[in-house]
Design an enzyme around this catalytic site. Sequence first.
Site, PDB file in Angstrom:
ATOM      1  N   SER A   1     -53.517  25.863 -58.958  1.00 15.05           N
ATOM      2  CA  SER A   1     -54.733  25.693 -58.081  1.00 15.05           C
ATOM      3  C   SER A   1     -56.037  25.579 -58.567  1.00 15.05           C
ATOM      4  O   SER A   1     -56.719  24.899 -58.286  1.00 15.05           O
ATOM      5  CB  SER A   1     -54.688  26.461 -56.750  1.00 15.05           C
ATOM      6  OG  SER A   1     -54.705  27.894 -57.182  1.00 15.05           O
TER       7      SER A   1
ATOM      8  N   HIS B   1     -61.093  30.892 -54.912  1.00 13.54           N
ATOM      9  CA  HIS B   1     -61.044  29.655 -56.025  1.00 13.54           C
ATOM     10  C   HIS B   1     -62.630  29.179 -55.946  1.00 13.54           C
ATOM     11  O   HIS B   1     -63.342  29.744 -55.343  1.00 13.54           O
ATOM     12  CB  HIS B   1     -60.265  28.587 -55.296  1.00 13.54           C
ATOM     13  CG  HIS B   1     -58.754  28.942 -55.409  1.00 13.54           C
ATOM     14  ND1 HIS B   1     -58.242  29.754 -54.337  1.00 13.54           N
ATOM     15  CD2 HIS B   1     -57.657  28.418 -56.056  1.00 13.54           C
ATOM     16  CE1 HIS B   1     -56.792  29.991 -54.547  1.00 13.54           C
ATOM     17  NE2 HIS B   1     -56.589  29.060 -55.485  1.00 13.54           N
TER      18      HIS B   1
END
Length: 273
Positions: A44, A245
Amino acid sequence: MTRMTRTTRSAILATIGALTLVGSAATAAPAAPPRAVYDALGDSYASGYGVPPYGECGRSQSAYAVQLDGRHRLRLDDFVACAGATTTSLVAGGQLDALDRRTDVVTVTVGGNDIGWASAVVACLGGTDEQCAGAVAVVDTRIRTQLPALLDALYAQVDTAAPRARVLVTGYPRLFSPEFGAYLGASPAEQEGLNAAADALDEVIAAASARAGFEFVDVRKRFTGHGANSPDAWILGATDPGSFHPNADGYEAYTAAVSSALRHVKPGCGRHR
């Protein structure tokens, strides 16, 4: 014909001749060098997850691979990074199929999902000090005892699939900036413990990259002061759907780090070892 007329005529002819030479030179100019074929693999952090909208596998236009397309004469050929990928699912999911002998440059970010990193973050944000310390210890053990062999196996397959490529392996940032105080249930000391585990993760990835003859791209310094609890965060917080993230600024930092490493890349130049 007078001297002035002959002089003027000579000047005109000389000018025409010069223009003709310039035109010929322009016509004969060599074609621009070919673009380097670039394939992007990983999890990711490589797919750009955290900054929607997403395509397949959580791929975002904010991903560093997309931002690098066109820079350094790179042509992004296959962008196959997939959110949730591990070293083994990257292979099983077919990401290596993107590589071949035409590939000039490869980037890969993977390893964080292999060690159960998310479980340690959850334990430190919502658990007791003992639960946090225990979870970090488990993750640290996996990093040092299990991950090296997994990375070695993956990198060997990348090397076989793209034997001519220059391969850059990106690491992970520290998630917190303890200097800004506690974050949810994570004290500054617990944040430091998680950051130390992130350092161990990067050190193992860097060592495996070196064994494979690949280049490690360290992003940690660029994220200094921009953890999830920073006033100028480049890491998304716990309440965001893309929690922990990079945000758009964070992916720009990744792009800058890889771009800096690639400044001397040339199409068809082969592996830099």
